[in-house]
Scaffold this motif. Structure first.
Motif, PDB file in Angstrom:
ATOM      1  N   ALA A 171       0.835  -1.202   0.000  1.00 46.99           N
ATOM      2  CA  ALA A 171       0.000   0.000   0.000  1.00 46.99           C
ATOM      3  C   ALA A 171       0.871   1.253   0.000  1.00 46.99           C
ATOM      4  CB  ALA A 171      -0.941  -0.005   1.208  1.00 46.99           C
ATOM      5  N   ALA A 172       1.967   1.235   0.752  1.00 46.00           N
ATOM      6  CA  ALA A 172       2.871   2.391   0.779  1.00 46.00           C
ATOM      7  C   ALA A 172       3.527   2.607  -0.585  1.00 46.00           C
ATOM      8  CB  ALA A 172       3.935   2.195   1.856  1.00 46.00           C
ATOM      9  N   ILE A 173       3.908   1.522  -1.237  1.00 43.90           N
ATOM     10  CA  ILE A 173       4.536   1.633  -2.560  1.00 43.90           C
ATOM     11  C   ILE A 173       3.533   2.161  -3.575  1.00 43.90           C
ATOM     12  CG2 ILE A 173       5.476   0.284  -4.477  1.00 43.90           C
ATOM     13  CD1 ILE A 173       6.829  -1.490  -2.343  1.00 43.90           C
ATOM     14  N   ARG A 174       2.299   1.667  -3.546  1.00 45.07           N
ATOM     15  CA  ARG A 174       1.267   2.153  -4.466  1.00 45.07           C
ATOM     16  C   ARG A 174       0.996   3.635  -4.255  1.00 45.07           C
ATOM     17  NH1 ARG A 174      -1.863  -3.020  -3.159  1.00 45.07           N
ATOM     18  NH2 ARG A 174      -1.224  -4.386  -4.830  1.00 45.07           N
ATOM     19  N   GLU A 175       0.995   4.064  -3.002  1.00 45.93           N
ATOM     20  CA  GLU A 175       0.765   5.480  -2.714  1.00 45.93           C
ATOM     21  C   GLU A 175       1.893   6.346  -3.277  1.00 45.93           C
ATOM     22  OE1 GLU A 175      -1.281   8.695  -1.644  1.00 45.93           O
ATOM     23  OE2 GLU A 175      -1.996   6.643  -1.418  1.00 45.93           O
ATOM     24  N   ARG A 176       3.133   5.885  -3.142  1.00 45.31           N
ATOM     25  CA  ARG A 176       4.276   6.629  -3.688  1.00 45.31           C
ATOM     26  C   ARG A 176       4.205   6.697  -5.210  1.00 45.31           C
ATOM     27  NH1 ARG A 176       9.072   3.718  -1.784  1.00 45.31           N
ATOM     28  NH2 ARG A 176       7.922   2.851  -0.085  1.00 45.31           N
ATOM     29  N   ARG A 177       3.832   5.594  -5.858  1.00 41.26           N
ATOM     30  CA  ARG A 177       3.716   5.589  -7.314  1.00 41.26           C
ATOM     31  C   ARG A 177       2.611   6.529  -7.766  1.00 41.26           C
ATOM     32  NH1 ARG A 177       3.149   0.315 -10.206  1.00 41.26           N
ATOM     33  NH2 ARG A 177       3.639   1.631 -11.953  1.00 41.26           N
TER      34      ARG A 177
END
Length: 106
Positions: A18-24
């Motif tokens: 979820a954190a990676i998707r938010e950064r992307r």
């Protein structure tokens, strides 16, 4: 069922994904990053077109003059190299202008 063992590995993985998707998602909406990619692609296309256009115009002019004057292939070869030189000069000018800082009002 989990008792006192702490968070499961799947919960930790879901949190990190979820954190990676938010950064992307944040990076995808960055207009400065999008403009840089578009500008780079535009310059690359411009450089390729400048070089090919010089070769085609020079070779075409030489070919037509050879047909007209009957000097085949002398003028084709001469104008092909002149077109290549003109194309490289245009590429050099384009890359030199890329390195100039942007000034307000341009």
């Amino acid at each position: 069922m989990t008792g006192g063992r702490g968070p499961s590995p799947l919960d930790d993985l879901n949190r990190r994904l979820a954190a990676i998707r938010e950064r992307r998602r944040d990076d995808a909406g960055d207009p400065e990053r999008d403009d840089t990619a578009k500008n780079a692609m535009g310059y690359a296309l411009r450089i390729g077109v400048e070089l090919v256009a010089g070769l085609v115009v020079g070779g075409g002019m030489g070919w037509l003059l050879d047909l007209w004057l009957g000097t085949s292939p002398f003028l084709l070869i001469l104008f092909f190299f002149l077109g290549a030189a003109a194309g490289m000069l245009n590429v050099w000018r384009a890359t030199r202008s890329m390195n100039q800082p942007d000034t307000p009002g341009d």
